[in-house]
Design a protein around this motif. Sequence first.
Motif, PDB file in Angstrom:
ATOM      1  N   LYS A  50     -11.158  -6.001  -9.264  1.00 57.61           N
ATOM      2  CA  LYS A  50     -11.523  -5.699  -7.878  1.00 57.61           C
ATOM      3  C   LYS A  50     -10.783  -6.582  -6.867  1.00 57.61           C
ATOM      4  O   LYS A  50     -10.717  -6.244  -5.696  1.00 57.61           O
ATOM      5  CB  LYS A  50     -13.023  -5.865  -7.673  1.00 57.61           C
ATOM      6  CG  LYS A  50     -13.856  -4.825  -8.388  1.00 57.61           C
ATOM      7  CD  LYS A  50     -15.298  -4.984  -7.967  1.00 57.61           C
ATOM      8  CE  LYS A  50     -16.195  -5.063  -9.150  1.00 57.61           C
ATOM      9  NZ  LYS A  50     -17.592  -5.285  -8.809  1.00 57.61           N
ATOM     10  N   LEU A  51     -10.229  -7.699  -7.327  1.00 56.36           N
ATOM     11  CA  LEU A  51      -9.506  -8.599  -6.424  1.00 56.36           C
ATOM     12  C   LEU A  51      -8.069  -8.162  -6.193  1.00 56.36           C
ATOM     13  O   LEU A  51      -7.450  -8.553  -5.201  1.00 56.36           O
ATOM     14  CB  LEU A  51      -9.480 -10.022  -6.999  1.00 56.36           C
ATOM     15  CG  LEU A  51     -10.807 -10.689  -7.298  1.00 56.36           C
ATOM     16  CD1 LEU A  51     -10.558 -12.124  -7.754  1.00 56.36           C
ATOM     17  CD2 LEU A  51     -11.738 -10.643  -6.124  1.00 56.36           C
ATOM     18  N   ILE A  52      -7.530  -7.356  -7.085  1.00 57.09           N
ATOM     19  CA  ILE A  52      -6.137  -6.936  -6.968  1.00 57.09           C
ATOM     20  C   ILE A  52      -5.974  -6.049  -5.740  1.00 57.09           C
ATOM     21  O   ILE A  52      -6.760  -5.135  -5.506  1.00 57.09           O
ATOM     22  CB  ILE A  52      -5.675  -6.207  -8.243  1.00 57.09           C
ATOM     23  CG1 ILE A  52      -5.786  -7.141  -9.455  1.00 57.09           C
ATOM     24  CG2 ILE A  52      -4.240  -5.695  -8.095  1.00 57.09           C
ATOM     25  CD1 ILE A  52      -5.549  -6.459 -10.789  1.00 57.09           C
ATOM     26  N   HIS A  53      -4.951  -6.340  -4.975  1.00 55.82           N
ATOM     27  CA  HIS A  53      -4.680  -5.572  -3.752  1.00 55.82           C
ATOM     28  C   HIS A  53      -4.553  -4.090  -4.109  1.00 55.82           C
ATOM     29  O   HIS A  53      -3.880  -3.737  -5.074  1.00 55.82           O
ATOM     30  CB  HIS A  53      -3.390  -6.087  -3.116  1.00 55.82           C
ATOM     31  CG  HIS A  53      -3.173  -5.582  -1.735  1.00 55.82           C
ATOM     32  ND1 HIS A  53      -2.742  -4.304  -1.474  1.00 55.82           N
ATOM     33  CD2 HIS A  53      -3.355  -6.189  -0.537  1.00 55.82           C
ATOM     34  CE1 HIS A  53      -2.647  -4.152  -0.169  1.00 55.82           C
ATOM     35  NE2 HIS A  53      -3.012  -5.278   0.425  1.00 55.82           N
ATOM     36  N   PRO A  54      -5.185  -3.201  -3.341  1.00 59.45           N
ATOM     37  CA  PRO A  54      -5.171  -1.768  -3.671  1.00 59.45           C
ATOM     38  C   PRO A  54      -3.765  -1.162  -3.797  1.00 59.45           C
ATOM     39  O   PRO A  54      -3.559  -0.245  -4.582  1.00 59.45           O
ATOM     40  CB  PRO A  54      -5.939  -1.107  -2.534  1.00 59.45           C
ATOM     41  CG  PRO A  54      -6.589  -2.184  -1.764  1.00 59.45           C
ATOM     42  CD  PRO A  54      -5.991  -3.491  -2.160  1.00 59.45           C
ATOM     43  N   GLU A  55      -2.808  -1.677  -3.037  1.00 62.48           N
ATOM     44  CA  GLU A  55      -1.444  -1.144  -3.131  1.00 62.48           C
ATOM     45  C   GLU A  55      -0.745  -1.562  -4.423  1.00 62.48           C
ATOM     46  O   GLU A  55       0.183  -0.905  -4.870  1.00 62.48           O
ATOM     47  CB  GLU A  55      -0.611  -1.590  -1.927  1.00 62.48           C
ATOM     48  CG  GLU A  55      -1.073  -0.967  -0.624  1.00 62.48           C
ATOM     49  CD  GLU A  55      -0.302  -1.483   0.576  1.00 62.48           C
ATOM     50  OE1 GLU A  55       0.709  -2.193   0.403  1.00 62.48           O
ATOM     51  OE2 GLU A  55      -0.725  -1.180   1.708  1.00 62.48           O
ATOM     52  N   ASP A  56      -1.181  -2.670  -5.024  1.00 60.38           N
ATOM     53  CA  ASP A  56      -0.563  -3.174  -6.251  1.00 60.38           C
ATOM     54  C   ASP A  56      -1.301  -2.713  -7.505  1.00 60.38           C
ATOM     55  O   ASP A  56      -0.738  -2.719  -8.601  1.00 60.38           O
ATOM     56  CB  ASP A  56      -0.536  -4.703  -6.244  1.00 60.38           C
ATOM     57  CG  ASP A  56       0.325  -5.268  -5.133  1.00 60.38           C
ATOM     58  OD1 ASP A  56       1.121  -4.502  -4.551  1.00 60.38           O
ATOM     59  OD2 ASP A  56       0.198  -6.466  -4.837  1.00 60.38           O
ATOM     60  N   TYR A  57      -2.573  -2.347  -7.334  1.00 60.55           N
ATOM     61  CA  TYR A  57      -3.438  -2.071  -8.482  1.00 60.55           C
ATOM     62  C   TYR A  57      -2.880  -1.043  -9.473  1.00 60.55           C
ATOM     63  O   TYR A  57      -2.793  -1.355 -10.667  1.00 60.55           O
ATOM     64  CB  TYR A  57      -4.834  -1.642  -7.990  1.00 60.55           C
ATOM     65  CG  TYR A  57      -5.804  -1.440  -9.107  1.00 60.55           C
ATOM     66  CD1 TYR A  57      -6.529  -2.512  -9.617  1.00 60.55           C
ATOM     67  CD2 TYR A  57      -5.990  -0.184  -9.677  1.00 60.55           C
ATOM     68  CE1 TYR A  57      -7.413  -2.336 -10.664  1.00 60.55           C
ATOM     69  CE2 TYR A  57      -6.872  -0.004 -10.723  1.00 60.55           C
ATOM     70  CZ  TYR A  57      -7.583  -1.076 -11.216  1.00 60.55           C
ATOM     71  OH  TYR A  57      -8.438  -0.906 -12.266  1.00 60.55           O
ATOM     72  N   PRO A  58      -2.484   0.149  -9.056  1.00 61.71           N
ATOM     73  CA  PRO A  58      -2.052   1.138 -10.052  1.00 61.71           C
ATOM     74  C   PRO A  58      -0.874   0.667 -10.900  1.00 61.71           C
ATOM     75  O   PRO A  58      -0.885   0.794 -12.124  1.00 61.71           O
ATOM     76  CB  PRO A  58      -1.670   2.371  -9.223  1.00 61.71           C
ATOM     77  CG  PRO A  58      -2.373   2.196  -7.924  1.00 61.71           C
ATOM     78  CD  PRO A  58      -2.458   0.713  -7.701  1.00 61.71           C
ATOM     79  N   ALA A  59       0.129   0.103 -10.259  1.00 62.62           N
ATOM     80  CA  ALA A  59       1.328  -0.318 -10.989  1.00 62.62           C
ATOM     81  C   ALA A  59       1.053  -1.504 -11.905  1.00 62.62           C
ATOM     82  O   ALA A  59       1.527  -1.534 -13.051  1.00 62.62           O
ATOM     83  CB  ALA A  59       2.449  -0.660 -10.014  1.00 62.62           C
TER      84      ALA A  59
END
Length: 88
Positions: A38-47
């Motif tokens: 949940k801490l991972i930035h949403p723009e970075d999460y998928p990759a």
Amino acid sequence: VWEGHPETFQISFVSQQAERMLGYPLHRWLEEPDFFAKLIHPEDYPAIVAYCGEQTKLGKDHQCAYRVIAANRQIHWLHDFVKVELGT
């Protein structure tokens, strides 16, 4: 420094530096199964999830850089050096 399960990524150990750096109490890392995700930035999460999941599944050590959101809402870059140790 952190350790986690290679299939679920559940954190089993995290050093006190994580609390000093990001401001979240250590118990949350250990008690909430998806806390770190949940801490991972949403723009970075998928990759980052796809890459780390694939490399871990293959048993490969790897590195990755991504943004996380600290307790004070500031964005921090993390650079993970992951050593995969699959048990029997």
